[in-house]
Enzyme design. Structure first.
Site, PDB file in Angstrom:
ATOM      1  N   GLN A  85       0.814  -1.214   0.000  1.00  0.00           N
ATOM      2  CA  GLN A  85       0.000   0.000   0.000  1.00  0.00           C
ATOM      3  C   GLN A  85       0.851   1.268   0.000  1.00  0.00           C
ATOM      4  OE1 GLN A  85      -3.093  -1.391   3.263  1.00  0.00           O
ATOM      5  NE2 GLN A  85      -3.836   0.412   2.156  1.00  0.00           N
ATOM      6  N   ASP A 248      -2.072  -5.062  -0.172  1.00  0.00           N
ATOM      7  CA  ASP A 248      -1.676  -6.332   0.445  1.00  0.00           C
ATOM      8  C   ASP A 248      -2.517  -6.664   1.670  1.00  0.00           C
ATOM      9  OD1 ASP A 248      -0.563  -4.221   1.865  1.00  0.00           O
ATOM     10  OD2 ASP A 248       1.491  -4.984   1.778  1.00  0.00           O
TER      11      ASP A 248
END
EC number: 2.7.1.17
Length: 498
Positions: A85, A248
């Site tokens: 991210q 993720d």
């Protein structure tokens, strides 16, 4: 014999890319692959990567997974991608990467983040406007940093993408983003589930950043079919669909079956994360709680610590220990490490919000400064950070109790027991250690299946494909729960002194 339904899940993280092949009909992972990434680091907080490495790693990991699975890649029906991210990938109008991607762990734009936070009205203003408080490492401050540090390059920006968005662009030629990953950018309103264009206009009044925003996709919507040259490179079918993908953590939630209330996912990776599904946006007054959107249609209140296995690895290598010897020392030391307390903020810290903090060791005496106690202190210090975050999530209204533990640290029986004791909650690990890659493959099966069956239920796929490991189930021990409480409070006191 039933024909398998094969899907490729890719997890592009900080340290490397993982790939797996899932048969969604049987719920079985058939093969896995992995390839490493390297980091561009600087003492000023710079943490960057060359996106070209990701493409090479995806190719290598995919080919390994196909070989391990022993299947014909032309049978792969779909691809799902998750990525780290908050990273920033900038493309020009030819689709070329303009500079290395600044990552989630990059704190070089901390000053820019503070200026943007001030413009939003401080922490409270940011919470009211966006539903979360922007933090160093989020994407938004990287845009302001780029405008000020690389003005000529800034004028060439045509597309603003997150890491997983860029991989989807490579796979399909289409720029788009998905709500879960987009909600971690810092220029996204998690209540309205839309970009905050006025915030980008504040950074760049010309409107360039607004024009560079990708359109948003629902989690169940595919990006499109894979490009034929990329399919050949990976060794899979040119008819494969590419799913929306996600961050993720969002796909780690799917890969642990955390898509309805009642479950906590905790990751012991380079960073530490704790998150749980919510049916509505639980906006906490505590800025350390990030109420992101999920990649399954809801929300995902989350906390992230910047230091976990990166901190334990630092101490292990400092002492010249392999993993077995480190665990042996860890077991030798008592709870509380005889008063030794390590605040493992080697990379700054997000939870608690101390971006400029440094690692520090407290309570040293002539007697307690031993290798065993140092090993114990770093594992306790990182785990206390997760407990601090879990306390914040519970205060925000999350009542989930059962913890599904993933990440490299979850492989340690001793660490699992420490987590159970410190969190005062039962712990269990999924059978598939690569939860984010599994979540990506499950989401790919969901996106593909909905083409024919719009009512296909993600929960059914998770029940079939997410399997828990009964042998890893760990219950808290009452005497250890009690022993840890004063040690944790000592950690909180050290935090207060910062």
């Amino acid at each position: 014999m039933t024909q398998p339904a094969l899907f490729l899940g890719l997890d592009c993280g900080t340290q490397g890319t993982k790939a797996l092949i899932l048969d969604s009909r049987s719920g079985t992972v058939l093969g896995r692959g992995a390839a490493p990434h390297s980091l561009i680091s600087g003492a000023n907080g710079c943490r960057e990567q060359d996106p070209a490495q990701w493409l090479q790693a995806c190719t290598s990991a995919t080919r390994q997974a196909l070989q391990a699975a022993g299947v014909d890649g032309r049978q792969v029906l779909g691809v799902g991608v998750c990525g780290q991210q908050h990273g920033l990938v900038l493309l020009d109008d030819q689709g070329q990467v303009l500079r290395p991607a600044k990552l989630w762990c990059d704190t070089q734009s901390s000053a820019e983040n503070q200026r943007l936070l001030d413009w939003l009205g401080g922490t409270q203003g940011s919470l009211e406007r966006l539903g979360l408080a922007i933090a160093p490492g989020y994407t938004v401050s990287k845009l302001l940093w780029t405008r000020e540090q690389h003005p000529e390059l800034f004028q060439r920006i045509a597309h603003i993408l997150l890491p997983h968005d860029y991989l989807n662009f490579w796979l399909t030629g289409r720029c788009c983003s998905e709500y879960g990953d987009a909600s971690g950018s810092g220029y996204f309103d998690v209540r309205r589930r839309d970009w905050d264009r006025a915030l980008l206009a504040h950074i760049d009044p010309s409107g360039r950043l607004e024009r560079a925003l990708p359109p948003l996709l629902e989690a169940h919507q595919p990006v499109g079919r894979i490009l034929a040259p990329v399919a050949r490179q990976l060794g899979i079918s040119a008819d494969a669909w590419v799913a929306s993908g996600g961050g993720d953590n969002m796909l780690g939630a799917i890969g642990t079956g955390n898509i309805q209330p009642g479950i906590i996912t905790m990751s012991l990776g380079s960073s530490g994360t704790v998150y749980a599904y919510a049916e509505r946006p639980l906006i906490s007054p505590e800025p350390s709680v990030a109420t992101f959107c999920s990649s399954s249609g809801g929300w995902l209140p989350l906390i992230c610590t910047m230091n976990l296995t990166n901190a334990t690895t630092l101490v292990r290598e400092l002492l010249g220990l392999d993993l077995a010897a480190f665990n042996q020392r860890l077991e030798q030391a008592p709870i509380g490490a005889e008063g030794l307390c390590l605040l493992p903020f080697f990379n700054g810290e997000r939870v608690p919000a101390l971006p400029q903090a440094q690692g520090s060791l407290h309570g040293m005496t002539l007697d307690n400064l031993t290798p065993a106690n140092l090993c114990r202190a770093v594992v306790e210090g990182t785990t206390f950070g997760l407990r601090y975050g879990l306390d914040l999530l519970r205060a925000a209204g999350l009542h989930s109790q059962s913890i599904r533990l993933i990440g490299g640290g979850a492989k340690s029986l001793l660490w699992r027991q420490m987590v159970a004791n410190i969190m005062h909650a039962p712990v269990i690990c999924p059978r598939e250690a690569e939860a984010a890659a599994l979540g990506a493959a499950i989401q790919a099966a969901w996106c593909h299946g909905r083409q024919d069956d719009p009512d296909l239920d993600l929960q059914q796929l998770c029940e079939r494909c997410v399997r828990l490991d009964p042998g890893s189930e760990t219950q808290p021990r009452a005497e250890h729960v009690a022993a840890y409480e004063p040690v944790y409070q000592r950690y909180r006191q050290q935090l207060a002194s910062l």
